[in-house]
Design a protein around this motif. Structure first.
Motif, PDB file in Angstrom:
ATOM      1  N   ARG A 139      53.635  13.696 -21.695  1.00 17.47           N
ATOM      2  CA  ARG A 139      54.576  14.810 -21.766  1.00 17.47           C
ATOM      3  C   ARG A 139      53.892  16.085 -22.201  1.00 17.47           C
ATOM      4  N   LEU A 140      54.335  17.166 -21.604  1.00 16.62           N
ATOM      5  CA  LEU A 140      54.022  18.483 -22.164  1.00 16.62           C
ATOM      6  C   LEU A 140      55.348  19.048 -22.666  1.00 16.62           C
ATOM      7  N   ASP A 141      55.307  19.824 -23.741  1.00 16.33           N
ATOM      8  CA  ASP A 141      56.534  20.430 -24.258  1.00 16.33           C
ATOM      9  C   ASP A 141      57.151  21.330 -23.191  1.00 16.33           C
ATOM     10  N   LYS A 142      58.434  21.606 -23.355  1.00 15.39           N
ATOM     11  CA  LYS A 142      59.129  22.448 -22.370  1.00 15.39           C
ATOM     12  C   LYS A 142      58.441  23.802 -22.206  1.00 15.39           C
ATOM     13  N   ASP A 143      57.913  24.356 -23.308  1.00 19.62           N
ATOM     14  CA  ASP A 143      57.293  25.687 -23.206  1.00 19.62           C
ATOM     15  C   ASP A 143      55.789  25.629 -22.904  1.00 19.62           C
ATOM     16  N   THR A 144      55.229  24.437 -22.711  1.00 21.59           N
ATOM     17  CA  THR A 144      53.791  24.319 -22.396  1.00 21.59           C
ATOM     18  C   THR A 144      53.591  24.360 -20.882  1.00 21.59           C
ATOM     19  N   GLU A 145      52.495  24.989 -20.478  1.00 22.61           N
ATOM     20  CA  GLU A 145      52.150  25.060 -19.052  1.00 22.61           C
ATOM     21  C   GLU A 145      50.922  24.189 -18.778  1.00 22.61           C
ATOM     22  N   GLY A 146      50.587  24.089 -17.501  1.00 22.49           N
ATOM     23  CA  GLY A 146      49.291  23.516 -17.144  1.00 22.49           C
ATOM     24  C   GLY A 146      49.342  22.136 -16.537  1.00 22.49           C
ATOM     25  N   LEU A 147      48.192  21.482 -16.642  1.00 21.13           N
ATOM     26  CA  LEU A 147      47.949  20.249 -15.877  1.00 21.13           C
ATOM     27  C   LEU A 147      48.866  19.097 -16.270  1.00 21.13           C
ATOM     28  N   LEU A 148      49.563  18.581 -15.259  1.00 20.03           N
ATOM     29  CA  LEU A 148      50.352  17.366 -15.467  1.00 20.03           C
ATOM     30  C   LEU A 148      50.161  16.491 -14.232  1.00 20.03           C
ATOM     31  N   LEU A 149      49.781  15.243 -14.486  1.00 20.55           N
ATOM     32  CA  LEU A 149      49.616  14.279 -13.394  1.00 20.55           C
ATOM     33  C   LEU A 149      50.957  13.600 -13.170  1.00 20.55           C
ATOM     34  N   ILE A 150      51.357  13.529 -11.895  1.00 18.90           N
ATOM     35  CA  ILE A 150      52.634  12.900 -11.555  1.00 18.90           C
ATOM     36  C   ILE A 150      52.357  11.827 -10.510  1.00 18.90           C
ATOM     37  N   THR A 151      52.765  10.617 -10.803  1.00 21.80           N
ATOM     38  CA  THR A 151      52.417   9.482  -9.945  1.00 21.80           C
ATOM     39  C   THR A 151      53.457   8.383 -10.102  1.00 21.80           C
ATOM     40  N   ASN A 152      53.281   7.311  -9.323  1.00 22.15           N
ATOM     41  CA  ASN A 152      54.045   6.090  -9.564  1.00 22.15           C
ATOM     42  C   ASN A 152      53.077   4.947  -9.880  1.00 22.15           C
ATOM     43  N   ASP A 153      51.829   5.280 -10.189  1.00 22.17           N
ATOM     44  CA  ASP A 153      50.826   4.257 -10.511  1.00 22.17           C
ATOM     45  C   ASP A 153      50.909   3.954 -12.015  1.00 22.17           C
ATOM     46  N   GLY A 154      51.731   2.970 -12.338  1.00 16.09           N
ATOM     47  CA  GLY A 154      52.002   2.641 -13.735  1.00 16.09           C
ATOM     48  C   GLY A 154      50.765   2.152 -14.469  1.00 16.09           C
ATOM     49  N   GLN A 155      49.919   1.424 -13.755  1.00 17.90           N
ATOM     50  CA  GLN A 155      48.729   0.880 -14.424  1.00 17.90           C
ATOM     51  C   GLN A 155      47.769   1.989 -14.837  1.00 17.90           C
ATOM     52  N   LEU A 156      47.543   2.922 -13.919  1.00 17.30           N
ATOM     53  CA  LEU A 156      46.649   4.041 -14.255  1.00 17.30           C
ATOM     54  C   LEU A 156      47.246   4.872 -15.396  1.00 17.30           C
ATOM     55  N   ALA A 157      48.549   5.133 -15.318  1.00 13.23           N
ATOM     56  CA  ALA A 157      49.201   5.923 -16.366  1.00 13.23           C
ATOM     57  C   ALA A 157      49.042   5.239 -17.716  1.00 13.23           C
ATOM     58  N   HIS A 158      49.264   3.927 -17.726  1.00  8.77           N
ATOM     59  CA  HIS A 158      49.164   3.173 -18.966  1.00  8.77           C
ATOM     60  C   HIS A 158      47.767   3.298 -19.574  1.00  8.77           C
ATOM     61  N   GLN A 159      46.759   3.203 -18.717  1.00  9.86           N
ATOM     62  CA  GLN A 159      45.372   3.313 -19.198  1.00  9.86           C
ATOM     63  C   GLN A 159      45.078   4.713 -19.733  1.00  9.86           C
ATOM     64  N   LEU A 160      45.555   5.729 -19.001  1.00  7.87           N
ATOM     65  CA  LEU A 160      45.256   7.106 -19.427  1.00  7.87           C
ATOM     66  C   LEU A 160      45.932   7.458 -20.744  1.00  7.87           C
ATOM     67  N   LEU A 161      47.074   6.795 -21.002  1.00  7.54           N
ATOM     68  CA  LEU A 161      47.825   7.118 -22.219  1.00  7.54           C
ATOM     69  C   LEU A 161      47.515   6.174 -23.373  1.00  7.54           C
ATOM     70  N   ALA A 162      46.772   5.094 -23.092  1.00  7.69           N
ATOM     71  CA  ALA A 162      46.510   4.110 -24.151  1.00  7.69           C
ATOM     72  C   ALA A 162      45.761   4.773 -25.300  1.00  7.69           C
ATOM     73  N   PRO A 163      46.297   4.702 -26.534  1.00  5.69           N
ATOM     74  CA  PRO A 163      45.629   5.386 -27.659  1.00  5.69           C
ATOM     75  C   PRO A 163      44.173   4.971 -27.811  1.00  5.69           C
ATOM     76  N   LYS A 164      43.865   3.706 -27.537  1.00 12.62           N
ATOM     77  CA  LYS A 164      42.483   3.256 -27.784  1.00 12.62           C
ATOM     78  C   LYS A 164      41.491   3.791 -26.749  1.00 12.62           C
ATOM     79  N   LYS A 165      41.981   4.343 -25.659  1.00 18.67           N
ATOM     80  CA  LYS A 165      41.052   4.908 -24.659  1.00 18.67           C
ATOM     81  C   LYS A 165      40.551   6.298 -25.055  1.00 18.67           C
ATOM     82  N   HIS A 166      41.256   6.979 -25.976  1.00 15.85           N
ATOM     83  CA  HIS A 166      40.838   8.312 -26.448  1.00 15.85           C
ATOM     84  C   HIS A 166      40.516   9.263 -25.291  1.00 15.85           C
TER      85      HIS A 166
END
Ligand code: URA
Length: 249
Positions: free
Chosen positions: A105-132
């Protein structure tokens, strides 16, 4: 290589032709051809790589995954749907799949890069805290950001009793003193994504973020030719680069 087969009604619904019951109606009324033959039932199994599906004489090609880079504008929320507010997924009007979501998520007032997909596995990996996964932001900040602040961030700024940020890299780009109310421009690289992370980090050193824009996420950089609100598909190279950055094939 042949993908797994799926029911005709799911195939059509995934491609946004209607709800499952609407596409069943289309099948019953003879509007759908599979390999040139009128489809007689919703549960016939389709091989997306081999079979040719047509609706009203127009080919319907199956797309498993879609990946879009959006330059998110301010004023739009990072959600899939909302009854009152415009969402980032609403902005992707070229989408074929109806199951797209924003990666983080980006805040409502934040701009810029946001990836939008239906690839749940990739999203999960990119957001996993341990991946930093590294995220770089450009910010305008009310107040003078100093090298001491950069040192504090490098050691992990204490946000409150329950939260100390991971070490982060802060670059001061400029400080302008506008009639005794200085504004600093900074770049900040963080490796986590807690709620209001950047704003809270700056608040912890007594400063207020007045503009925030995400420039990159992992190896994916915002395409600066995209104006605010514009989007484009990721290239195959960008998809592969993102996947390999989190150890996916
Ligand atoms: N940090 C914030 O404070 N807000 C965002 O939208 C992203 C990172």
């Amino acid at each position: 290589m042949s993908q797994s087969r799926l029911r005709l009604d799911k195939y059509l619904a995934d491609m946004g032709l209607g709800t499952r019951s609407e596409v069943k109606g289309m099948i019953r009324s003879g509007r759908i051809l599979v390999n040139g033959q009128r489809a007689r039932s919703a549960d016939i199994k389709i091989d997306p790589d081999e079979d040719e599906v047509m609706c009203d004489q127009m080919p319907v090609t199956y797309v498993h995954y879609e990946y879009y880079m959006l330059n998110k504008p301010a004023g739009v929320i990072s959600a899939t749907e909302d009854r009152h507010e415009k969402t980032v997924v609403d902005l992707i009007d070229a989408k074929q799949r109806k199951d797209l979501f924003p990666v983080g998520r980006l805040d409502k007032d934040t701009e810029g890069l946001l990836l939008i997909t239906n690839d749940g596995q990739l999203a999960h990996q990119l957001l996993a805290p341990k991946k930093h996964v590294a995220k770089v932001y450009y910010a305008k900040v009310a107040g003078t950001v100093t090298e001491e602040d950069a040192d504090i961030f490098a050691n992990g700024v204490v946000i409150d009793e329950t939260l100390t940020a991971l070490p982060a890299k802060l670059d001061i780009l400029s400080v302008t003193d506008k009639e005794c109310s200085p504004v600093s421009e900074i770049k900040i690289e963080i490796y986590e994504g807690k709620f209001h992370q950047v704003k809270r980090m700056l608040e912890a050193v007594g400063k207020k973020v007045i503009y925030l824009k995400r420039l990159s996420m992992g190896p994916l950089c915002l395409d600066e030719t995209l104006a605010c609100g514009q989007y484009r598909k990721l290239s195959e190279d960008e998809i592969q680069m993102l996947k390999s950055s989190v150890g996916e094939k």
